[in-house]
Design a protein around this motif. Structure first.
Motif, PDB file in Angstrom:
ATOM      1  N   ILE A   1      -0.455   2.062   6.773  1.00 27.36           N
ATOM      2  CA  ILE A   1      -1.137   3.272   6.312  1.00 27.36           C
ATOM      3  C   ILE A   1      -1.998   3.751   7.480  1.00 27.36           C
ATOM      4  CG2 ILE A   1      -2.829   4.246   4.713  1.00 27.36           C
ATOM      5  CD1 ILE A   1      -0.245   3.597   3.292  1.00 27.36           C
ATOM      6  N   LYS A   2      -1.777   4.976   7.888  1.00 25.42           N
ATOM      7  CA  LYS A   2      -2.547   5.600   8.963  1.00 25.42           C
ATOM      8  C   LYS A   2      -3.122   6.894   8.418  1.00 25.42           C
ATOM      9  CE  LYS A   2      -1.398   2.690  12.287  1.00 25.42           C
ATOM     10  NZ  LYS A   2      -2.374   1.809  12.906  1.00 25.42           N
ATOM     11  N   TRP A   3      -4.423   7.084   8.567  1.00 23.99           N
ATOM     12  CA  TRP A   3      -5.099   8.285   8.076  1.00 23.99           C
ATOM     13  C   TRP A   3      -4.827   8.518   6.586  1.00 23.99           C
ATOM     14  CZ3 TRP A   3      -2.042   8.464  12.543  1.00 23.99           C
ATOM     15  CH2 TRP A   3      -2.763   8.361  13.727  1.00 23.99           C
ATOM     16  N   GLY A   4      -4.669   7.412   5.846  1.00 26.81           N
ATOM     17  CA  GLY A   4      -4.473   7.489   4.408  1.00 26.81           C
ATOM     18  C   GLY A   4      -3.061   7.814   3.967  1.00 26.81           C
ATOM     19  N   MET A   5      -2.111   7.842   4.915  1.00 26.42           N
ATOM     20  CA  MET A   5      -0.723   8.209   4.600  1.00 26.42           C
ATOM     21  C   MET A   5       0.234   7.145   5.147  1.00 26.42           C
ATOM     22  SD  MET A   5      -1.108  12.189   5.642  1.00 26.42           S
ATOM     23  CE  MET A   5      -2.233  11.813   6.978  1.00 26.42           C
TER      24      MET A   5
ATOM     25  N   ALA B   1       3.961  12.086   3.962  1.00 25.50           N
ATOM     26  CA  ALA B   1       2.807  12.334   3.105  1.00 25.50           C
ATOM     27  C   ALA B   1       3.250  13.177   1.923  1.00 25.50           C
ATOM     28  CB  ALA B   1       1.703  13.054   3.872  1.00 25.50           C
TER      29      ALA B   1
ATOM     30  N   LYS C   1       1.233   6.893  -6.746  1.00 31.05           N
ATOM     31  CA  LYS C   1       0.157   7.839  -7.049  1.00 31.05           C
ATOM     32  C   LYS C   1       0.531   9.276  -6.683  1.00 31.05           C
ATOM     33  CE  LYS C   1      -3.080   5.626  -4.795  1.00 31.05           C
ATOM     34  NZ  LYS C   1      -4.366   5.278  -4.183  1.00 31.05           N
ATOM     35  N   SER C   2       1.648   9.455  -6.005  1.00 27.27           N
ATOM     36  CA  SER C   2       2.061  10.795  -5.575  1.00 27.27           C
ATOM     37  C   SER C   2       2.582  11.602  -6.754  1.00 27.27           C
ATOM     38  CB  SER C   2       3.157  10.692  -4.514  1.00 27.27           C
ATOM     39  OG  SER C   2       2.663  10.047  -3.367  1.00 27.27           O
TER      40      SER C   2
ATOM     41  N   TYR D   1       0.887   4.209  -2.718  1.00 25.41           N
ATOM     42  CA  TYR D   1       0.797   5.617  -2.321  1.00 25.41           C
ATOM     43  C   TYR D   1       1.887   6.428  -3.025  1.00 25.41           C
ATOM     44  CZ  TYR D   1       0.558   9.780   0.609  1.00 25.41           C
ATOM     45  OH  TYR D   1       0.433  11.069   1.042  1.00 25.41           O
TER      46      TYR D   1
ATOM     47  N   ARG E   1       0.835  -1.212   0.000  1.00 27.27           N
ATOM     48  CA  ARG E   1       0.000   0.000   0.000  1.00 27.27           C
ATOM     49  C   ARG E   1       0.863   1.252   0.000  1.00 27.27           C
ATOM     50  NH1 ARG E   1      -3.416  -0.806   5.184  1.00 27.27           N
ATOM     51  NH2 ARG E   1      -1.327  -1.431   5.829  1.00 27.27           N
TER      52      ARG E   1
END
Length: 128
Positions: free
Chosen positions: A42-46, A60, A15-16, A12, A8
């Motif tokens: 992945i925490k809070w989407g980051m 992030a 996609k950055s 991320y 994941r």
């Protein structure tokens, strides 16, 4: 790929924004170098890096900058003393638009190892 890397986090980074990808890859490498026991999540989407089940640090990427921050509250005092202001962005290192915006690799490795030591000390990581 080391066993503690999370696909994941790969997604991320992929996609950055293009400018952020080498920054995030480099930060990831530094965390795993300084703390081989770090586990990605992945925490809070980051992307976050866990040490002994607790958040050690996270990163992030946004449209125009990336961020990196430590979870242990003792790191904010250290970084404020050594780097100056730590509240320019979500992470403690301010807005990172290129690798040149990061402290040196030696400094980053020291910061990550210091954060590990703070976690090992048993002091509270974040205020309640």
């Amino acid at each position: 790929m080391p066993a503690k890397q999370d696909p994941r986090v790969d997604a991320y980074i992929a996609k950055s924004a293009t400018f952020a990808q080498p920054i995030l890859k480099h930060l990831r490498k530094l965390v795993h170098t300084a703390c081989p026991a770090a586990v990605e999540d992945i925490k809070w989407g980051m992307p976050a890096f866990l040490y002994n089940g607790k958040i050690l640090c996270g990163m992030a990427a946004f449209k125009a900058h990336a961020t990196f921050g430590f979870w242990h509250r003792g790191m904010e005092d250290l970084l404020k003393k050594e780097l100056g202001k730590t509240s320019d962005a979500m992470g403690l290192l301010g807005k990172i638009a290129s690798r040149q915006d990061l402290p040196t690799d030696a400094q980053m490795l020291r910061y990550i190892r210091t954060s590990v030591s703070l976690h090992d000390s048993g002091t509270a990581t974040r205020p309640k």
